[in-house]
Design a protein around this motif. Structure first.
Motif, PDB file in Angstrom:
ATOM      1  N   ALA A 187       0.843  -1.195   0.000  1.00 19.47           N
ATOM      2  CA  ALA A 187       0.000   0.000   0.000  1.00 19.47           C
ATOM      3  C   ALA A 187       0.878   1.245   0.000  1.00 19.47           C
ATOM      4  CB  ALA A 187      -0.911  -0.009   1.227  1.00 19.47           C
ATOM      5  N   GLY A 188       0.310   2.352  -0.419  1.00 18.18           N
ATOM      6  CA  GLY A 188       1.017   3.613  -0.425  1.00 18.18           C
ATOM      7  C   GLY A 188       1.832   3.801  -1.700  1.00 18.18           C
ATOM      8  N   CYS A 189       2.946   4.501  -1.572  1.00 20.61           N
ATOM      9  CA  CYS A 189       3.784   4.843  -2.731  1.00 20.61           C
ATOM     10  C   CYS A 189       5.234   4.515  -2.410  1.00 20.61           C
ATOM     11  CB  CYS A 189       3.622   6.323  -3.066  1.00 20.61           C
ATOM     12  SG  CYS A 189       4.613   6.864  -4.468  1.00 20.61           S
ATOM     13  N   THR A 190       5.905   3.801  -3.312  1.00 23.17           N
ATOM     14  CA  THR A 190       7.289   3.389  -3.097  1.00 23.17           C
ATOM     15  C   THR A 190       8.161   3.919  -4.228  1.00 23.17           C
ATOM     16  OG1 THR A 190       6.653   1.372  -1.937  1.00 23.17           O
ATOM     17  CG2 THR A 190       8.881   1.444  -2.883  1.00 23.17           C
ATOM     18  N   PHE A 191       9.208   4.641  -3.849  1.00 21.34           N
ATOM     19  CA  PHE A 191      10.228   5.094  -4.797  1.00 21.34           C
ATOM     20  C   PHE A 191      11.422   4.144  -4.675  1.00 21.34           C
ATOM     21  CE2 PHE A 191       7.592   8.770  -4.398  1.00 21.34           C
ATOM     22  CZ  PHE A 191       7.698   9.431  -5.611  1.00 21.34           C
ATOM     23  N   ARG A 192      11.732   3.451  -5.770  1.00 24.57           N
ATOM     24  CA  ARG A 192      12.802   2.448  -5.750  1.00 24.57           C
ATOM     25  C   ARG A 192      14.017   2.974  -6.500  1.00 24.57           C
ATOM     26  NH1 ARG A 192      11.879  -3.859  -6.569  1.00 24.57           N
ATOM     27  NH2 ARG A 192      11.495  -3.518  -4.334  1.00 24.57           N
ATOM     28  N   THR A 193      15.157   2.992  -5.800  1.00 25.38           N
ATOM     29  CA  THR A 193      16.441   3.404  -6.392  1.00 25.38           C
ATOM     30  C   THR A 193      17.337   2.191  -6.537  1.00 25.38           C
ATOM     31  OG1 THR A 193      16.268   5.552  -5.307  1.00 25.38           O
ATOM     32  CG2 THR A 193      18.412   4.940  -6.176  1.00 25.38           C
ATOM     33  N   ARG A 194      17.884   2.009  -7.732  1.00 23.29           N
ATOM     34  CA  ARG A 194      18.845   0.928  -7.977  1.00 23.29           C
ATOM     35  C   ARG A 194      20.199   1.542  -8.305  1.00 23.29           C
ATOM     36  NH1 ARG A 194      17.416  -4.329  -9.111  1.00 23.29           N
ATOM     37  NH2 ARG A 194      15.191  -4.821  -8.857  1.00 23.29           N
ATOM     38  N   LEU A 195      21.250   1.072  -7.609  1.00 21.53           N
ATOM     39  CA  LEU A 195      22.607   1.587  -7.810  1.00 21.53           C
ATOM     40  C   LEU A 195      23.570   0.419  -7.946  1.00 21.53           C
ATOM     41  CD1 LEU A 195      22.711   4.388  -5.076  1.00 21.53           C
ATOM     42  CD2 LEU A 195      22.492   4.724  -7.546  1.00 21.53           C
ATOM     43  N   PRO A 196      24.571   0.519  -8.842  1.00 22.67           N
ATOM     44  CA  PRO A 196      25.598  -0.532  -8.902  1.00 22.67           C
ATOM     45  C   PRO A 196      26.297  -0.638  -7.549  1.00 22.67           C
ATOM     46  CG  PRO A 196      25.772   0.954 -10.786  1.00 22.67           C
ATOM     47  CD  PRO A 196      24.803   1.587  -9.829  1.00 22.67           C
TER      48      PRO A 196
END
Length: 497
Positions: free
Chosen positions: A469-478
């Motif tokens: 639920a809600g809002c998820t900001f996903r960051t992917r980094l090497p």
């Protein structure tokens, strides 16, 4: 008596003047060569093709002429040797005629004894003294043959034979006129054929190069005519799948990027002007009211509001400067090894008091390479956005995708979810969705755009995912796994904001 030092001095001066003339002449020669050198690709290609073909033809013609002459001379020598052997056998049998008849291709025959006396000869050498060598040519002895009354190019074969009266020397001169004539005719034919071939190659290369470069000239003229206000124009793409077609495709792709950059720049300038104009107008109004209003309480309220608008202007200017720096420097920022768990924990716990608590779920031992200040700003912007839209809680999770070799940072708030159609729009500069249009929340509309730019510069991505639920900001980094700290596993914690 002349002074020898004066002569030496004059000689030195002349040598110095000559050296100076040589030095000053070299730049002029280089400049002349540069002016005479062809400048167009078409001309250079044609000249290179003609010179290459001419060199190949020259080498091939020389080889053909050498082989031809060698074969002809070998045939002449074989004929002269055969007649010399016949004359030698006649002398050995004691039947040497005088004069000696000439075979076809032979110019003269002369037979001498050991004392140099002439025993017999052909008709054209009758009464002439013995031939004496005058030198060597092509490994053979040469003789003075002016006694024949004509200029002769001959090959003389010498042979010795034993006769009843003693040893004799037989000399047979064979004419090389046939070989010379054949070589001259072959040389003329090869020269004419080579000239024709070089001319043909030049014409074909000139036309083929012109046809091949015609699309390049069209592309050049089209690009030259494109100004900064008509970036929508494109160069024509040939239908062929060759280098020219790929060049045209690359040029059009570059023009697409330039047009998109121009559009973004104009929109950014317009949005920045609008964003700056509104708080400046409000700030001016508040200051004018505070300046003229007699009530101290109202003046204090106006000044407080002006300070809030000043803070917002300062934040906006800071974000604009950071965006400009990101666009200008790209990957040129400082590169350091960063412990991601420590960075997330420090960023979350170092914030001022916030209305919603932040829950941390971090995997220790993950290291990335980048700019710690910029990555900290990425996390700060995501946390600021989450604080503005969360209802009660915010969760930050740090994990590792071993298959992709990436660290995954999820910043989740329990506020309203973002519609899939608007998930890319929120990352545009100065963009606020309808439920976040209020300027009272302190946002500048640049935080998420800055966060995505930072992630991209570090070789990663920033997206909005559907995770619960809600809002998820996903960051992917090497990232890579380093030595674990603490208990080496996943440890939850709470940062009191």
């Amino acid at each position: 008596m002349a002074d020898p030092r004066a002569g030496l001095l004059g000689s030195a001066r002349r040598r110095a003047a000559g050296a100076l003339r040589q030095i000053t002449a070299r730049p002029r020669i280089a400049a002349l060569i540069a002016r005479l050198a062809p400048r167009s690709v078409r001309t250079r290609t044609t000249l290179a093709a003609c010179v290459s073909v001419a060199v190949v033809l020259l080498v091939a013609s020389a080889a053909v002429l050498l082989l031809l002459r060698a074969n002809l001379v070998r045939s002449v020598e074989a004929g002269a040797r055969e007649q010399a052997q016949v004359v030698g056998r006649l002398a050995a049998d004691g039947h040497l005629p005088n004069p000696i008849p000439l075979d076809h291709g032979s110019d003269f025959v002369q037979v001498t004894d050991t004392t140099g006396a002439v025993l017999a000869s052909s008709q054209n050498l009758a009464g002439r003294p013995a031939l004496t060598p005058t030198g060597t040519s092509e490994g053979h002895d040469t003789f003075d043959l002016q006694a024949l009354g004509d200029e002769h190019h001959q090959r003389v074969t010498t042979l010795t034979a034993d006769t009843p009266t003693g040893q004799v020397t037989v000399r047979v001169g064979a004419s090389l006129h046939t070989a010379d004539t054949a070589a001259d005719l072959t040389t003329a034919a090869l020269a004419a054929l080579s000239a024709l071939l070089v001319t043909t190659v030049g014409i074909v290369t000139w036309r083929a190069t012109g046809r091949a470069l015609r699309p390049v000239e069209v592309i050049r003229s089209e690009v030259a005519g494109i100004g900064d206000r008509d970036l929508d124009r494109r160069v024509p793409e040939p239908g062929s799948d060759d280098e020219i077609a790929r060049l045209a495709h690359t040029m059009n792709a570059m023009l697409d990027r330039l047009e998109a950059a121009g559009v973004r720049q104009r929109r950014f300038i317009a949005d920045a002007s609008h964003e700056l104009r509104s708080p400046l107008a409000v700030l001016r109004t508040q200051l004018e009211v505070a300046h003229t209003h007699p009530d101290p309480a109202v003046r204090a309220t106006m000044v407080a509001g002006a300070l809030q608008d000043t803070d917002r202007l300062q934040s906006l200017a800071t974000d604009l400067l950071l965006l400009a720096r990101l666009d200008a420097t790209g990957h040129d920022g400082p590169q350091e090894d960063i412990d991601l768990a420590d960075l997330v924990r420090t960023t979350a716990e170092g914030r001022h008091a916030q209305p919603h608590a932040v829950t941390l779920d971090l995997t220790d031992g993950l290291t990335t390479t980048g700019n710690p200040m910029w990555l900290g700003r990425l996390l700060t912007n995501l946390l600021d956005n989450a604080q503005r839209h969360a209802r009660t809680t915010i969760a930050v999770r740090l994990g590792f995708d071993a298959e992709a070799g990436q660290a995954v940072i999820d910043v989740t708030n329990d506020g309203p979810a973002i519609d899939p159609a608007g998930r890319e729009k929120v990352f545009e500069r100065f963009t606020r969705l309808d439920d976040a249009r209020s300027r009272d929340d302190g946002g500048t509309g640049l935080g998420l755009s800055i966060a995505r730019d930072i992630a991209t510069i570090h070789g990663g991505t920033l997206t909005i995912d559907d995770i619960g639920a809600g809002c998820t900001f996903r960051t992917r980094l090497p990232a890579r796994r380093g030595p674990a700290t603490g208990d080496g596993g996943t440890r939850p914690g709470t940062a009191s904001d």
